[in-house]
Design a protein around this motif. Structure first.
Motif, PDB file in Angstrom:
ATOM      1  N   LEU A   2       0.852  -1.192   0.000  1.00 17.64           N
ATOM      2  CA  LEU A   2       0.000   0.000   0.000  1.00 17.64           C
ATOM      3  C   LEU A   2       0.884   1.237   0.000  1.00 17.64           C
ATOM      4  N   THR A   3       0.568   2.205  -0.852  1.00 22.81           N
ATOM      5  CA  THR A   3       1.280   3.475  -0.869  1.00 22.81           C
ATOM      6  C   THR A   3       0.334   4.552  -0.369  1.00 22.81           C
ATOM      7  N   ILE A   4       0.762   5.261   0.673  1.00 19.35           N
ATOM      8  CA  ILE A   4      -0.057   6.276   1.322  1.00 19.35           C
ATOM      9  C   ILE A   4       0.556   7.643   1.044  1.00 19.35           C
ATOM     10  N   VAL A   5      -0.248   8.574   0.538  1.00 19.12           N
ATOM     11  CA  VAL A   5       0.200   9.949   0.315  1.00 19.12           C
ATOM     12  C   VAL A   5      -0.180  10.763   1.551  1.00 19.12           C
ATOM     13  N   MET A   6       0.816  11.391   2.138  1.00 20.31           N
ATOM     14  CA  MET A   6       0.610  12.198   3.340  1.00 20.31           C
ATOM     15  C   MET A   6       0.326  13.640   2.938  1.00 20.31           C
ATOM     16  N   ILE A  18       4.304   7.100   2.336  1.00 16.02           N
ATOM     17  CA  ILE A  18       4.617   5.922   3.150  1.00 16.02           C
ATOM     18  C   ILE A  18       4.211   4.686   2.365  1.00 16.02           C
ATOM     19  N   VAL A  19       5.079   3.706   2.346  1.00 14.44           N
ATOM     20  CA  VAL A  19       4.783   2.430   1.700  1.00 14.44           C
ATOM     21  C   VAL A  19       4.750   1.352   2.777  1.00 14.44           C
ATOM     22  N   PHE A  20       3.631   0.631   2.825  1.00 18.40           N
ATOM     23  CA  PHE A  20       3.478  -0.535   3.698  1.00 18.40           C
ATOM     24  C   PHE A  20       3.559  -1.777   2.822  1.00 18.40           C
ATOM     25  N   LYS A  21       4.354  -2.744   3.243  1.00 19.69           N
ATOM     26  CA  LYS A  21       4.485  -3.992   2.500  1.00 19.69           C
ATOM     27  C   LYS A  21       4.449  -5.136   3.501  1.00 19.69           C
ATOM     28  N   GLU A  22       3.723  -6.208   3.153  1.00 18.65           N
ATOM     29  CA  GLU A  22       3.664  -7.375   4.039  1.00 18.65           C
ATOM     30  C   GLU A  22       4.254  -8.588   3.331  1.00 18.65           C
ATOM     31  N   ASN A  24       5.673 -12.631   4.511  1.00 21.00           N
ATOM     32  CA  ASN A  24       5.923 -13.668   5.515  1.00 21.00           C
ATOM     33  C   ASN A  24       5.515 -13.244   6.924  1.00 21.00           C
ATOM     34  N   GLY A  25       4.357 -12.563   7.030  1.00 21.28           N
ATOM     35  CA  GLY A  25       3.821 -12.178   8.329  1.00 21.28           C
ATOM     36  C   GLY A  25       4.465 -10.949   8.955  1.00 21.28           C
ATOM     37  N   ILE A  26       5.333 -10.274   8.222  1.00 23.99           N
ATOM     38  CA  ILE A  26       5.980  -9.048   8.710  1.00 23.99           C
ATOM     39  C   ILE A  26       5.533  -7.880   7.838  1.00 23.99           C
ATOM     40  N   VAL A  27       5.043  -6.814   8.498  1.00 29.50           N
ATOM     41  CA  VAL A  27       4.698  -5.585   7.779  1.00 29.50           C
ATOM     42  C   VAL A  27       5.857  -4.606   7.950  1.00 29.50           C
ATOM     43  N   THR A  28       6.330  -4.083   6.818  1.00 31.30           N
ATOM     44  CA  THR A  28       7.385  -3.075   6.808  1.00 31.30           C
ATOM     45  C   THR A  28       6.795  -1.759   6.337  1.00 31.30           C
ATOM     46  N   MET A  29       7.140  -0.691   7.051  1.00 24.94           N
ATOM     47  CA  MET A  29       6.697   0.655   6.730  1.00 24.94           C
ATOM     48  C   MET A  29       7.927   1.485   6.396  1.00 24.94           C
ATOM     49  N   ASN A  30       7.921   2.127   5.233  1.00 27.47           N
ATOM     50  CA  ASN A  30       8.998   3.049   4.860  1.00 27.47           C
ATOM     51  C   ASN A  30       8.377   4.384   4.502  1.00 27.47           C
ATOM     52  N   GLY A  31       8.797   5.432   5.214  1.00 31.28           N
ATOM     53  CA  GLY A  31       8.251   6.761   4.991  1.00 31.28           C
ATOM     54  C   GLY A  31       9.311   7.766   4.614  1.00 31.28           C
ATOM     55  N   ALA A  89      13.916  14.981  11.332  1.00 37.68           N
ATOM     56  CA  ALA A  89      13.979  15.751  10.093  1.00 37.68           C
ATOM     57  C   ALA A  89      15.270  16.571  10.107  1.00 37.68           C
ATOM     58  N   ASN A  90      15.943  16.623   8.971  1.00 40.85           N
ATOM     59  CA  ASN A  90      17.199  17.366   8.881  1.00 40.85           C
ATOM     60  C   ASN A  90      16.944  18.863   8.697  1.00 40.85           C
ATOM     61  N   SER A  91      18.015  19.628   8.523  1.00 40.53           N
ATOM     62  CA  SER A  91      17.903  21.092   8.407  1.00 40.53           C
ATOM     63  C   SER A  91      17.141  21.526   7.152  1.00 40.53           C
ATOM     64  N   ASP A  92      17.003  20.626   6.163  1.00 38.96           N
ATOM     65  CA  ASP A  92      16.211  20.920   4.968  1.00 38.96           C
ATOM     66  C   ASP A  92      14.740  20.542   5.141  1.00 38.96           C
ATOM     67  N   GLY A  93      14.373  19.997   6.312  1.00 44.68           N
ATOM     68  CA  GLY A  93      12.988  19.614   6.568  1.00 44.68           C
ATOM     69  C   GLY A  93      12.612  18.245   6.038  1.00 44.68           C
ATOM     70  N   ASN A  94      13.624  17.443   5.684  1.00 48.71           N
ATOM     71  CA  ASN A  94      13.373  16.098   5.155  1.00 48.71           C
ATOM     72  C   ASN A  94      13.667  15.045   6.218  1.00 48.71           C
ATOM     73  N   GLY A  95      12.863  13.990   6.221  1.00 53.98           N
ATOM     74  CA  GLY A  95      13.076  12.904   7.162  1.00 53.98           C
ATOM     75  C   GLY A  95      12.597  11.589   6.595  1.00 53.98           C
ATOM     76  N   THR A  96      13.144  10.505   7.150  1.00 52.17           N
ATOM     77  CA  THR A  96      12.725   9.163   6.740  1.00 52.17           C
ATOM     78  C   THR A  96      12.541   8.305   7.975  1.00 52.17           C
ATOM     79  N   ILE A  97      11.732   7.262   7.827  1.00 55.99           N
ATOM     80  CA  ILE A  97      11.560   6.273   8.886  1.00 55.99           C
ATOM     81  C   ILE A  97      11.308   4.915   8.250  1.00 55.99           C
ATOM     82  N   SER A  98      11.888   3.901   8.857  1.00 54.82           N
ATOM     83  CA  SER A  98      11.616   2.513   8.482  1.00 54.82           C
ATOM     84  C   SER A  98      11.248   1.769   9.753  1.00 54.82           C
ATOM     85  N   PHE A  99      10.246   0.901   9.652  1.00 59.55           N
ATOM     86  CA  PHE A  99       9.732   0.193  10.824  1.00 59.55           C
ATOM     87  C   PHE A  99       9.175  -1.139  10.349  1.00 59.55           C
TER      88      PHE A  99
END
Length: 148
Positions: A2-6, A18-22, A24-31, A89-99
């Motif tokens: 699933l791709t989510i537009v914020m 944000i992209v959610f991918k499942e 083998n029973g694990i959901v990964t979120m990358n934003g 978020a860095n000094s340019d206002g950009n940030g990432t997260i993986s979970f």
């Protein structure tokens, strides 16, 4: 997958994807986010995929299907299934997260795990992992509905 537009909320310019991918029973979120103030921001899953209000409050509170106290993910004292944590978020206002977790699913219809029909919220401030029930994370500055 699933791709989510914020979308920006509360007068901010915070946006992202944000992209959610499942697998083998694990959901990964990358934003990937932009338009943020430099520093740490909380990110949570909220109860409803309704980003219609300007302040993002139409999403309800944190997603907490197991009726636990708010806390840091994995805490023995308990935590909401929506308590993802903080990212920077860095000094340019950009940030990432993986979970990644086996405590979520995408469309599995287990009410204690299914993230479909919820929303993802980026907050103005930092989650302190203590204050109930929100972590004192401040205003809701970006919102995306998790919809299949």
């Amino acid at each position: 997958k699933l791709t989510i537009v914020m979308e920006p909320k509360s007068g901010s310019s915070a946006s992202g994807t944000i992209v959610f991918k499942e697998e083998n029973g694990i959901v990964t979120m990358n934003g990937i986010f932009s338009g943020l103030e430099e520093g740490e921001h909380a990110i949570h899953i909220h109860e409803k995929a309704d980003c219609s209000s300007e302040d993002g409050k139409s999403t309800g509170g944190h997603w907490n299907p197991t009726a636990q106290p708010h806390g840091k993910w994995g805490a023995t004292e308990g935590y909401h299934k929506g308590d993802i944590g903080n990212f920077t978020a860095n000094s340019d206002g950009n940030g990432t997260i993986s979970f990644s977790t086996n405590e979520w699913c995408i469309g599995c219809e287990d009410k204690t795990k299914d993230i479909v029909g919820k929303a993802i919220i980026v907050h103005q401030g930092v989650d302190d992992f203590v204050t109930q029930p929100t972590g004192a994370a401040g205003g809701r500055i970006s919102c995306g509905g998790i919809i299949k």
